[in-house]
Write a protein that holds these residues in place. Structure first.
Motif, short mmCIF file in Angstrom:
data_model
loop_
_atom_site.label_atom_id
_atom_site.label_comp_id
_atom_site.label_asym_id
_atom_site.label_seq_id
_atom_site.Cartn_x
_atom_site.Cartn_y
_atom_site.Cartn_z
N VAL A 205 16.16 -29.25 3.94
CA VAL A 205 15.35 -30.24 3.23
C VAL A 205 15.12 -31.45 4.13
O VAL A 205 15.95 -31.77 4.98
N TYR A 206 13.99 -32.06 3.94
CA TYR A 206 13.74 -33.36 4.57
C TYR A 206 13.52 -34.32 3.43
O TYR A 206 12.44 -34.41 2.86
N ASP A 207 14.58 -35.01 3.06
CA ASP A 207 14.49 -35.86 1.87
C ASP A 207 14.91 -37.28 2.19
O ASP A 207 15.45 -37.99 1.36
N LYS A 208 14.70 -37.68 3.44
CA LYS A 208 15.09 -39.03 3.83
C LYS A 208 13.93 -39.80 4.43
O LYS A 208 14.12 -40.72 5.22
N GLY A 209 12.71 -39.41 4.08
CA GLY A 209 11.54 -40.06 4.67
C GLY A 209 11.38 -41.49 4.18
O GLY A 209 11.43 -41.76 2.98
N ILE A 210 11.24 -42.42 5.13
CA ILE A 210 10.89 -43.80 4.79
C ILE A 210 9.93 -44.29 5.87
O ILE A 210 9.93 -43.78 6.98
N PRO A 211 9.12 -45.31 5.53
CA PRO A 211 8.32 -45.89 6.61
C PRO A 211 9.27 -46.62 7.56
O PRO A 211 10.22 -47.26 7.10
N MET A 212 9.07 -46.49 8.83
CA MET A 212 9.84 -47.30 9.79
C MET A 212 9.04 -47.40 11.08
O MET A 212 8.47 -46.43 11.54
N ASN A 213 8.98 -48.60 11.61
CA ASN A 213 8.20 -48.82 12.82
C ASN A 213 8.92 -49.76 13.76
O ASN A 213 9.50 -50.75 13.33
#
Ligand SMILES: Cc1cc2nc3c(=O)[nH]c(=O)nc-3n(C[C@H](O)[C@H](O)[C@H](O)COP(=O)(O)OP(=O)(O)OC[C@H]3O[C@@H](n4cnc5c(N)ncnc54)[C@H](O)[C@@H]3O)c2cc1C
Ligand code: SF4
Ligand code: SF4
Lengths: 146, 410
Positions: free
Chosen positions: B309-317
């Motif tokens: 699973v990929y369940d840690k997506g957040i915007p980050m730059n």
């Protein structure tokens, strides 16, 4: 794989490991020449809390988020060791933004540095461990902490 | 033997290839690659113009990557149609490629509004591909006046990259500030000042409405003369293949945490996909390189019958200009903790016992410690957040967490 681990209870907070790290990675053979009167850029850092101190360096993660995040393909995993190619790094700080241990930081020239276990320098094994006066850092094989 | 097909050959595709091969050494992998080059580090195209890297260091993987991973690459081919019933992808040359599992990793395309007179502009470019950068390199010299439309991440990176090669650079944007998708007005002002100190001029809250050759007529009535035009207004996810095949799409291709689309056997990853932003609790296209790799990798593992699973997506730059870096992550909601001095800003956003997001400008800080709190949804009551606010340190974690993190392999 052998990694560097700390024993919080034994750490004196003396910062010797930071000096030994900077020296081992300086490429110089004289410690005074390498370190005296200059800012140092160690790849290990002593963390200090209210009553504790311990040294933190790269964990050489099994699933390294830094490698997956590097925008320049500068970080890679070789035989379990997470390495950085300073010729490729463009100093964008993306790895700093993602490493949960704060194990990457810019060196003197602005490109990132991290612990590579001294496998490529003259020390041949972690200089921080070799020089710790109280065995508060060890280099050994361990499984996951339970 | 399973037949894997990947549409696109960027970072998400590379992650997908490595994900498949971590699980299945045998199946065949076909990569449909519109660009005629091996996967390269797209974010480096501005660093290339700036002279901070060169073509020999821009490849994302070694030259033998496809060979070593047993991939057949269809160079210069574009997928034009997807039939989820017969499980075939049709290419621009009419060929049909059958798949058992498909990953759409088609990235995004520059969005070009229908400016009046745009066809009269002789030298106009997007800034998305290495070919764009190479073309710009040829078109620009020390006497060129460059006009960039769009003060987002891509437009400003282009400005930084090209500043040393051109006569002048002007950036315009309809928004009243630079980097409006990730920074508030105050922080944007700090970044803008740094760019201005390096000779870049801005026309904000204003944009071109009409072009006539080398002249732009602005909404405000201003007129800007230029030699080279760069259009960096925005990007759109390449989601049409899935949409036209009846698959669910929003601003990108809708995916779940396994990177599955609503079409059976079809996965999507990277800039074309709209997955969950766990910091905001809603779907978003998170057009960033780390996300593209991790989504692609998860898709690959799952295509090959594994489970990831990929369940840690957040915007980050992490974005820097002329040595001033801004690191941002998550969502800016809830209570704010702030530190400010000169050109440095630290803002942490907390809500419901969680760190939700942060903005760090010009700070020498180990930001990843904060990012991991957002990604892991660590309850702030379980750590010494008062100490952590002031400095990103793992010493603020409980002895129990520290033992887990530092006592064994992670
Ligand atoms: C100038 C610039 C700077 C950036 N800087 C950063 C940064 O600092 N940090 C960061 O995290 N991210 C950055 N990004 C974003 C990052 O590059 C993307 O998030 C990442 O490349 C996405 O990877 P992807 O594989 O999803 O898509 P892409 O890399 O766009 O790859 C998709 C590929 O698919 C091909 N394709 C599309 N349609 C088809 C089709 N139908 N058939 C065949 N092939 C097709 C395209 O030609 C393209 O090569 C930057 C982007 C740009 C343009
Ligand atoms: S730098 Fe950080 S993320 Fe990368 S392997 Fe080391 S500890 Fe893990
Ligand atoms: S700072 Fe260097 S090593 Fe870190 S992500 Fe950027 S290019 Fe990669």
């Amino acid at each position: 794989m052998k990694r560097v681990y700390v024993n919080e209870e034994w750490c004196l907070g003396c910062h010797l490991c930071e000096y030994n790290c900077a020296f081992a990675n300086s490429g110089l053979s004289d410690m005074a020449l390498a370190l005296k009167g200059r800012p140092i850029y160690p790849r290990i850092r002593v963390e200090e809390g209210e009553k504790i101190s311990y040294a933190v360096s790269c964990r050489h993660c099994e699933d390294p988020i830094c490698v997956k995040s590097c925008i320049a393909g500068a970080l890679s995993k070789e035989d379990g060791v997470i390495r950085i190619d300073s010729d490729r790094c463009v100093g964008c700080f993306t790895c700093v933004l993602v490493c949960p241990y704060g194990a990457l930081a810019p060196g003197e020239t602005g490109v990132m540095q991290k612990c590579e276990l001294c496998l490529q320098n003259a020390s041949g094994e972690p200089a921080c461990v070799k020089g710790c006066p109280n065995n508060a850092i060890v280099y050994e094989e361990r499984g996951a902490a339970l | 033997m399973k037949r894997y097909v990947i549409i696109g050959n960027g970072i998400a595709a590379a992650g997908c290839i490595e994900g498949i091969r971590s699980t299945d050494g045998g199946g065949s992998i076909t990569v449909v690659s519109a660009e005629k080059r091996g996967v390269y580090c797209r974010p480096l195209i501005s660093y290339y113009l700036e002279g901070k890297t060169d073509l020999s260091r821009m490849g994302y993987r070694p030259d033998d990557f496809y060979e070593k991973n047993g991939c057949a690459v269809l160079w210069g081919r574009t997928a034009v149609k997807l039939d989820p019933v017969s499980r075939t992808v049709t290419l621009d040359d009419g060929a049909a490629v059958e798949y058992d599992a498909l990953c759409v990793a088609a990235g995004s395309a520059p969005f070009v509004p229908g400016f009046e007179g745009l066809d009269t502009v002789e030298k106009k470019f997007s800034f998305m591909t290495l070919d764009d950068a190479l073309a710009l390199e040829k078109a620009v010299d020390k006497s060129s006046r460059v006009l960039i439309v769009g003060a987002g991440l891509i437009g400003l990176k282009c400005a930084e990259g090209i500043a040393g090669r051109s006569g002048s650079v002007t950036v315009c944007d309809l928004a009243d500030r630079v980097l409006s998708s990730i920074l508030d007005a105050e922080c944007a002002g700090i970044m803008q000042r740094r760019l201005e100190e390096h000779g870049i001029s801005f026309l904000l809250g204003d944009s071109a409405v009409r072009f006539d050759g080398g002249r732009a007529y602005m909404k405000s009535g201003a007129v800007v003369d230029f030699d080279v035009l760069v259009l960096a207004v925005g990007v759109r996810a390449n989601s049409s293949l899935v949409k036209d095949a009846g698959g669910e799409t929003g601003r990108g291709i809708t995916v779940d945490e396994y990177m599955r689309t609503s079409l059976p056997g079809v996965f999507a990853a990277g800039d074309c996909a709209e997955g969950m932003d766990i910091s905001a609790g809603q779907r978003r296209v998170l057009a960033i390189l780390p996300g593209a790799y991790m989504q692609g990798h998860a898709a690959g593992v799952n295509m090959a019958g594994g489970s990831r699973v990929y369940d840690k997506g957040i915007p980050m730059n992490s974005i820097g200009f002329f040595g001033l870096h801004a690191m941002t992550a998550g969502s800016y909601e809830g209570d704010v903790y702030e530190e400010r001095t000169g050109d440095s800003v630290k803002r942490l956003f907390t809500k419901d016992d969680l760190l939700k997001g942060f903005i760090l400008i010009g700070r020498d800080e180990r930001a990843g410690i904060y990012t991991s709190l957002i990604r892991e949804k660590t309850p702030l009551s379980s750590i010494d957040f008062e100490a952590l606010k002031k400095a990103a340190t793992t010493a603020a974690f409980s002895p129990e967490i520290r033992r887990k993190k530092f006592g064994g392999a992670v």
